[in-house]
Design an enzyme around this catalytic site. Structure first.
Site, PDB file in Angstrom:
ATOM      1  CB  SER A 100      -0.960   0.009   1.198  1.00 14.93           C
ATOM      2  OG  SER A 100      -2.029  -0.875   0.967  1.00 14.93           O
ATOM      3  CE  LYS A 103      -4.297   1.644  -0.763  1.00 16.67           C
ATOM      4  NZ  LYS A 103      -4.272   0.581   0.223  1.00 16.67           N
ATOM      5  CB  SER A 157      -4.414   1.501   3.926  1.00 16.74           C
ATOM      6  OG  SER A 157      -3.537   1.143   2.889  1.00 16.74           O
ATOM      7  CE  LYS A 273      -1.480   3.924   2.720  1.00 17.19           C
ATOM      8  NZ  LYS A 273      -1.363   2.877   3.758  1.00 17.19           N
TER       9      LYS A 273
END
Length: 322
Positions: A100, A103, A157, A273
């Protein structure tokens, strides 16, 4: 001790990125060492172009510290944004799955090229049924702003939020992935290839610790990005497909932001993140600042588990203040 980066290092960086290409992950089981990957380009005209490209970037050099038994993740690095040095870099050019952390690029594109006030109708592509996929809970037909989707993307997320952003901006997941790869090339992230906006595993979806620095560094130039990643909790109020008003609370997954882990003394977490899949392991990229206002980007890829992820991140963050 940190060492200053010279302009010659720009040549080294460009050569590494040019040689990294977009080949399969399997071909990097035994990547060339730094000297092998750069020797062919010493003294060539490439150095002129590299100087211009890398003059305002942190560049990994042959003498960048890279070994520490306490750093057990597959790749890890710390970049000093203020004096453009690389404090530590373990396997910074190894191609790995980002999960993730992908992202970050999706958020960058939404902020850089999108309109955060746009109303987005959640498409069918946002229905993601893969086991273990993280979601922010939006449904087809729901109406949210792009800004709300950004929070749904970066805090809990939400893979569903990523799909909604992609389809709104480019009409399909595939076309948005093309935009992601074009942006990666513009930033010099030539060891990167994306196939989706959220990071669900695909053998053709990969990046490197250094490329993630380039992407995150670009994103940090935008106040909206800093605002989103620096938020611990966000209440989204939006209309459902049936016309009802729904409120969802989305919370951070970064332990440094939630207080589950303490930052090293003298450092403050700016946000970042996380990412986790079975293939990618546990991953985290984040920005931090020191007491003097200096800023840093640190990244850990493929740690063994979530506890090990934060052990690794704390170990490399300590290199800033040691």
């Amino acid at each position: 001790m940190k060492k200053k980066i010279t302009m010659k290092a720009g040549c080294a960086f460009l050569c590494v990125t040019m040689l990294s290409g977009c080949s399969s992950l399997k071909k990097l089981d035994n990547p060339y060492d730094f000297a092998q990957r750069t020797a062919l380009y010493e003294g060539t005209a490439l150095s002129d172009r590299a100087e211009s490209f890398a003059h305002n970037l942190c560049v990994v050099t042959a003498d960048t510290p890279s070994t520490d038994q306490a750093v057990t993740a597959e790749a890890a690095a710390v970049f000093d944004l203020s004096d453009k040095t690389v404090i530590f870099g373990k396997n910074p050019f190894e191609k790995l799955y980002p999960a993730s952390i992908t992202k970050t690029m999706t958020a960058l594109l939404a902020i850089k090229y999108g309109n955060l006030s746009d109303e987005v109708t959640v498409p069918e592509e946002a229905v993601i049924t893969e086991s273990g996929a993280t979601l922010c809970g939006i449904k087809p037909g729901d109406k949210l702003t792009m800004e709300q989707l950004l929070y749904g993307l970066m805090l809990p997320s939400g893979n569903d939020a990523g799909a909604a952003i992609a389809v709104h901006m480019d009409g399909s997941i595939e076309k948005f992935a093309d935009r992601m790869n074009e942006e990666a090339r513009k930033l010099g992230a030539t060891g990167t290839h994306f196939v989706n906006p959220h990071g669900l595993n695909d053998e053709n979806h990969y990046t490197t610790a250094y490329d993630l620095y380039l992407i995150f560094n670009e994103a940090m130039k935008y106040p909206d990005f800093r605002k989103v990643i620096g938020t611990s909790s966000y209440d989204a109020v939006y209309a459902t497909a049936s016309g009802d008003t729904l409120t969802k609370t989305w919370k951070q997954s970064n332990w440094y932001m939630t207080g589950e882990r303490d930052m090293p003394e003298g450092l403050t977490a700016l946000g970042g993140k996380t990412g986790t899949t079975k293939a990618a392991g546990s991953c985290l990229i984040m920005g931090s600042s020191g007491s003097s206002g200096m800023e840093y980007i640190s990244v850990v890829l493929k740690a063994p588990d979530r506890t090990g992820l934060y052990d690794n991140m704390s170990n490399i963050l300590n290199k800033i203040v040691d």
